[in-house]
Design an enzyme around this catalytic site. Structure first.
Site, PDB file in Angstrom:
ATOM      1  N   HIS A   1       0.824  -1.205   0.000  1.00 38.14           N
ATOM      2  CA  HIS A   1       0.000   0.000   0.000  1.00 38.14           C
ATOM      3  C   HIS A   1       0.863   1.263   0.000  1.00 38.14           C
ATOM      4  O   HIS A   1       0.607   2.204  -0.741  1.00 38.14           O
ATOM      5  CB  HIS A   1      -0.911   0.003   1.232  1.00 38.14           C
TER       6      HIS A   1
ATOM      7  N   ASP B   1      -4.797   6.385   1.648  1.00 38.96           N
ATOM      8  CA  ASP B   1      -5.008   5.008   1.214  1.00 38.96           C
ATOM      9  C   ASP B   1      -6.436   4.573   1.545  1.00 38.96           C
ATOM     10  O   ASP B   1      -7.028   5.030   2.524  1.00 38.96           O
ATOM     11  CB  ASP B   1      -4.009   4.099   1.924  1.00 38.96           C
TER      12      ASP B   1
END
Length: 477
Positions: free
Chosen positions: A23, A124
């Site tokens: 991520h 994110d």
């Protein structure tokens, strides 16, 4: 004499990664693209994750600064654990809940500098709590998904609809997604472990708190955000980009990928490599073009001894040259004596590997992968076809896309996390891929690589989306 126009202010953007390699890295790659276009960025990090920012800070010292905050204490995580690298997937919900505790320190930091307000918050998609935070700061909330559109829409659909498996059904129970183009369907064993944990976690106070935090995260992404940005490109996921999706709140999804750099000369993107890129390249030089299978399941997958034994046996029986990257959490699962028996055509790398460099080496013809999205895009950009072995998370959706729709992969294993394949069948898949049966998929992978390269160059679809997004962010000042 006319008075000179006042300079246009440079937008200040706050970037909030999720502390997992798969991520953090693409979001930092995306941040580098924004910094190169003149935006000023503050990137939230914790002490143990600060080294991941080093390449970004070195490349854009005037545009990027870190905001280093202590990792939240008092969580269900072991002390000192600040990144999911090498952890089992069940840690993801706990990390997601723990990072939400950064909200108040970030809010205090932002309010301490009223002369430099944040214009946009890019977070994110596992940090959905950042979307209401953006609203509270008077900033635009931008969701960045390191997954593809299909792999992002499916978990949002599950948490929106709260699909459950009837008590009398097994893992073959099928879940359909009628609001997604093509109406994909997956067996229960292919549904992400995070969602199944959400349904099956206990009813004690801690579990209930984490469960609600996890679900709310996904709801905030679609209810509170301004726009959604995905690390994908139209030649790969055009059907999911053409029409706004109900499961993503009917928001436009900006496709800006692949965001990763084309080359990584030092082979250290994401951490110190266990083998130098030059040394790995020298080993690969001994093999014919397209003959080597590169095997890697990312930094998260934990292989059971039975799975590792089946994979080792298949590699040995197939007789194909290979590189097998074994993550730090799996270092003890390689069968004893295996490396000695295959030393003339096989290499085992324990730890982080220079994957970008390896996939772009002429000798590497196939990539056996868990279908994590970073690996998917790195292979797509390099023109390397894939042997799909999905295990959890978005990986089954990605495998479906690659095998059935884009046709740049073949299925290597149909099991899920912890399911050992038949070694003989897997060996046959390896031999067929390297042989003439794999010619069509290899050719299509080369075509997709050319399309990926066009997408990020001036005039390409991802380049256009990125430029338009930066233009919209500049208008926020």
């Amino acid at each position: 004499m006319e008075k000179a126009a006042a300079p246009t202010p440079t937008p200040h953007v706050l970037v909030i990664p999720f502390t997992a390699q798969g991520h953090t890295l693409p979001l930092l790659d995306f941040a580098a693209l924004l910094a190169a276009r003149g935006l000023r960025l503050t990137v939230v990090t914790t002490p143990a994750n600060l080294p991941l920012l080093s390449p970004l800070l070195a490349a854009h010292p005037a545009a990027v600064r870190p905001l280093t905050l202590p990792f939240p204490s008092g969580t269900l995580l072991p002390p000192g654990l600040e990144n999911t690298k090498g952890c089992a997937p069940q840690y993801f919900p706990v990390f997601l809940h723990a990072l939400a505790s950064l909200r108040d320190p970030i809010l205090a930091w932002a309010r301490s500098q009223p002369d430099d307000p944040v214009a946009a918050v890019i977070a994110d998609f596992f940090c959905g709590w950042a979307q209401p935070l953006a609203r509270e700061l008077g900033a635009a909330g931008i969701v960045f998904t390191p997954s593809g559109v299909l792999g992002t829409a499916i978990p949002h659909s599950l948490f929106r609809r709260l699909v459950s498996r009837p008590p009398d059904c097994g893992d073959e129970f099928t879940v359909s997604f009628p609001a997604i183009p093509g109406e994909p369907a997956f067996q229960w064993r292919e549904i992400s472990m995070m969602y199944k944990w959400f349904l099956e976690a206990g009813d004690d106070e801690q579990a209930t708190t984490v469960r609600e935090s996890v679900r709310q995260n996904f709801l905030w992404n679609v209810q509170e955000s301004w726009v959604i940005v995905s690390n994908t490109f139209r030649a790969l996921e055009g059907r999911y980009l053409e029409t706004p999706l109900e499961d993503m709140g009917f928001k436009r999804i900006w496709a800006v990928g692949p965001v990763a750099p084309e080359t990584d000369p030092a082979g250290t993107r994401g951490g110190e490599a266990a083998v130098a890129a030059a040394n790995l390249g020298a080993w690969l030089d001994a093999f014919p073009e397209g003959s080597v299978v590169y095997v890697c399941f990312g930094s998260q997958a934990v292989l059971t001894p039975a799975v590792a034994a089946a994979l080792a046996e298949a590699l040995e029986r197939s007789a194909v040259p290979f590189v097998w990257v074994v993550s730090a959490g799996n270092s003890g699962v390689v069968p004893e004596g295996f490396e000695a028996r295959v030393s003339e055509r096989g290499l085992v790398v324990r730890g982080w590997a220079p994957q970008v460099a390896a996939l772009r080496h002429a000798a590497v013809g196939w990539f056996m992968t868990h279908c994590g999205w970073n690996s998917v895009l790195e292979a797509a950009a390099a023109g390397v076809p894939m042997l799909a072995w999905p295990m959890t998370a978005d990986q089954f959706a990605n495998a479906r896309l690659l095998v059935d729709e884009v046709r740049v992969a073949v299925r290597a294993c149909a099991g899920s996390f912890g399911v050992a394949p038949d070694a003989g069948e897997l060996a046959a898949v390896l031999r067929d891929a390297v042989g003439t049966k794999g010619h069509g998929v290899r050719a299509r992978a080369k075509e997709l690589a050319a399309e990926a390269a066009r997408a990020v160059k001036e005039g390409g679809s991802s380049y256009a989306d990125l430029e338009a997004l930066v233009h919209e962010i500049r208008k926020l000042c």
